[in-house]
Enzyme design. Structure first.
Site, PDB file in Angstrom:
ATOM      1  N   ASP A 144     -40.613   5.550  26.354  1.00 47.49           N
ATOM      2  CA  ASP A 144     -40.327   6.329  25.138  1.00 47.49           C
ATOM      3  C   ASP A 144     -39.069   7.193  25.263  1.00 47.49           C
ATOM      4  OD1 ASP A 144     -42.788   5.340  24.257  1.00 47.49           O
ATOM      5  OD2 ASP A 144     -43.875   7.108  24.983  1.00 47.49           O
ATOM      6  N   GLU A 239     -43.263   3.869  15.750  1.00 53.29           N
ATOM      7  CA  GLU A 239     -44.699   4.035  15.454  1.00 53.29           C
ATOM      8  C   GLU A 239     -45.038   5.445  14.959  1.00 53.29           C
ATOM      9  OE1 GLU A 239     -46.866   3.311  19.089  1.00 53.29           O
ATOM     10  OE2 GLU A 239     -45.828   4.900  20.165  1.00 53.29           O
TER      11      GLU A 239
HETATM   12  O1  F6P Z   1     -45.986   6.261  26.320  1.00 52.43           O
HETATM   13  C1  F6P Z   1     -45.870   4.878  26.357  1.00 52.43           C
HETATM   14  C2  F6P Z   1     -46.625   4.245  25.213  1.00 52.43           C
HETATM   15  O2  F6P Z   1     -46.435   2.847  25.298  1.00 52.43           O
HETATM   16  C3  F6P Z   1     -46.244   4.757  23.836  1.00 52.43           C
HETATM   17  O3  F6P Z   1     -45.042   4.238  23.357  1.00 52.43           O
HETATM   18  C4  F6P Z   1     -47.460   4.354  23.040  1.00 52.43           C
HETATM   19  O4  F6P Z   1     -47.620   5.198  21.933  1.00 52.43           O
HETATM   20  C5  F6P Z   1     -48.591   4.532  24.028  1.00 52.43           C
HETATM   21  O5  F6P Z   1     -48.018   4.509  25.326  1.00 52.43           O
HETATM   22  C6  F6P Z   1     -49.664   3.475  23.946  1.00 52.43           C
HETATM   23  O6  F6P Z   1     -50.681   3.801  24.826  1.00 52.43           O
HETATM   24  P1  F6P Z   1     -51.861   2.810  25.246  1.00 52.43           P
HETATM   25  O7  F6P Z   1     -51.325   1.872  26.273  1.00 52.43           O
HETATM   26  O8  F6P Z   1     -52.912   3.719  25.773  1.00 52.43           O
HETATM   27  O9  F6P Z   1     -52.268   2.092  24.002  1.00 52.43           O
END
Ligand code: F6P
Length: 365
Positions: A144, A239
Site C-alpha cells: 500500500d 478500494e
Molecule cells: O495491506 C495490504 C492489503 O493487501 C491491503 O491493500 C488490503 O486492504 C488488505 O491488505 C487485505 O487484507 P486481507 O489479506 O486480510 O484480506
C-alpha cells in the site's frame, strides 16, 4: 543494548504478505550470520508465532535461494495483536495482553533484539514492545506504500507493476466492446497503488480516497469521451475511494485483526452507478490479492536487501527502537514512537496528480 553486545536476534514478518519479504529475511540473516556471527531465530506466522512461542534457528542455507520468491518463508498473520490477543473464556472471546509472554519467550532463547518486518499494525505493536524494554528494529513493508516515515515501502513497486500490467490488458476489452472498464486496486485508506498504476497505464479516470469523487463528474467524463469518438474509458479506483459526502465500501470485518476493516466493492458499486446514470456498458474487475503475489520486482529486491542489511547494521551499532526508512534516496531510520498510529496519505499536490490533471486525466472532481 551496548555496541558489540549483540549475540542473537529474532526476525518476524507481520501483517499481509508482500513481495520482497523473503529478500529482507535473507539480507537480515545473511548479514547477521556472515558479518557478525549472530544466531538468527525465525519466528513463524508473525506475532501469532511469537505469542505461541514458535521459532526456529535459521541457517545460512535456510535463507539461500529465496530472494526471488514471493510470500514469506516464515509465514505471517494479520489477526494477532499481542497487546489485545483474542482468547476464549468459556464460550466468550476476550482480549488479553499476552505481550509479557512474548518477551519471556525471546529472553528464554537469549534473543537480544527483534526485527519486525511489517506495516503500521506490526509497527504499532513493535513500538509497544520497545516501551516494555525489548530492543526492536522495524523494516517497512506493504504494497500500500502507506507507512509513515518512509518515502517508499518494499512491495509497492511490484504491486504497481502487477496492477499496471493488468490494466494494460483491460484496455483491449474496453476498446473492443466500447465499455467503461473499472479496475479496483488495493491500497486501504490511501491511493498510492491507484495513482501510480493509473498514471502508468494511461487510465482515463483515477479515483483515490484522498480525493473524494463526484459521480456526476465521472459520468460526464465517460460520456464526453464517447461523444468525441473515444468509445471506452478505463477507471482505476482504489478500494478506499469514496464519493464526496459518501462512505468507503467495507467488504468484511475481522474482529481479531489489529485493523478489523477490510475494504472492497467500490468497483462494482461504481460500475452499477455509472451504468445507471449514463447507460454506458460497464464492467468491474477487482485485482485483489494478485497484487500481493509473485516474485518481487528488481527494485523491490534491491530495496528489501538494503532495508534488511541496514536493520542488522543499526542493531550492531547499538541503535534500537527505530524504523529503517528510505528518505530522499538514502537509507536512514526514525524512532518507532513517531510512526505508531499514523499513515502516509497521497498529498493533494503530488506531482503525479498535477501531471495527470495537466494531461486530461479525471480525478472525479
Ligand atoms: O495491506 C495490504 C492489503 O493487501 C491491503 O491493500 C488490503 O486492504 C488488505 O491488505 C487485505 O487484507 P486481507 O489479506 O486480510 O484480506
Amino acid at each position: 543494548m551496548a555496541k558489540g553486545k549483540l549475540r542473537s536476534i529474532a526476525v518476524m514478518t507481520g501483517g499481509g504478505d508482500c513481495p520482497g519479504l523473503n529478500a529482507v529475511i535473507r539480507a537480515v540473516a545473511k548479514t547477521a550470520i556472515n558479518k557478525y556471527g549472530l544466531d538468527v531465530w525465525g519466528i513463524q506466522d508473525g506475532y501469532l508465532g511469537l505469542i505461541e512461542d514458535r521459532m526456529e534457528l535459521l541457517s545460512y542455507d535456510d535463507v539461500s535461494n529465496i530472494l526471488t520468491r514471493g510470500g514469506t518463508i516464515l509465514g505471517t498473520s494479520n489477526i494477532a495483536n499481542p497487546f489485545r490477543f483474542s482468547v476464549k473464556v468459556g464460550n466468550k472471546p476476550q482480549s488479553k495482553d499476552v505481550s509479557s509472554n512474548c518477551v519471556k519467550a525471546l529472553k528464554a532463547r537469549g534473543v537480544d533484539a527483534l526485527i519486525c518486518i511489517g506495516g503500521d499494525g506490526t509497527m504499532a505493536s513493535a513500538a509497544k514492545f520497545a516501551k516494555k524494554g525489548l530492543v526492536v528494529m522495524g523494516v517497512p513493508k506493504t504494497i500500500d506504500n502507506d507507512l509513515y516515515g518512509t518515502d517508499v515501502t518494499f512491495g509497492f513497486n511490484t504491486a504497481v507493476t502487477t496492477a499496471t500490467e493488468a490494466i494494460d490488458k483491460i484496455h483491449t476489452t474496453a476498446s473492443s466492446h466500447h465499455r467503461v472498464m473499472i479496475v479496483e486496486v488495493m491500497g486501504r485508506y490511501t491511493g498510492w497503488i491507484a495513482l501510480y498504476s493509473g498514471v502508468a497505464s494511461g487510465a482515463d479516470v483515477i479515483l483515490i480516497p484522498e480525493i473524494p469523487y463526484r459521480l456526476r463528474k465521472v459520468c460526464e467524463y465517460a460520456v464526453g469521451r464517447s461523444r468525441r469518438g473515444r468509445r471506452f474509458s478505463i477507471v482505476v479506483v482504489s478500494e478506499g475511494a469514496l464519493e464526496k459526502h459518501g462512505r468507503m465500501v467495507v467488504k468484511r470485518r475481522i474482529s481479531s485483526s489489529p485493523d478489523p476493516i477490510r475494504l472492497g466493492g467500490i468497483g462494482n458499486k461504481l460500475a452499477a452507478d455509472i451504468n445507471k446514470e449514463t447507460g454506458l456498458e460497464c464492467r468491474a474487475v477487482t485485482l485483489g490479492h494478485v497484487q500481493r503475489g509473485g516474485t518481487p520486482s528488481p527494485y523491490d529486491r534491491a530495496l528489501a536487501t538494503s532495508f534488511g542489511h541496514a536493520a542488522v547494521e543499526l542493531l550492531a551499532e547499538g541503535v534500537k527502537n527505530r524504523l529503517v526508512v528510505l528518505k530522499g534516496g538514502e537509507i536512514s531510520s526514525i524512532a518507532l514512537s513517531r510512526v505508531a498510529g499514523k499513515i502516509k496519505k497521497v498529498p493533494r499536490n503530488h506531482r503525479l496528480i498535477k501531471a495527470g490533471l495537466a494531461i486530461g486525466t479525471s480525478f472525479g472532481t
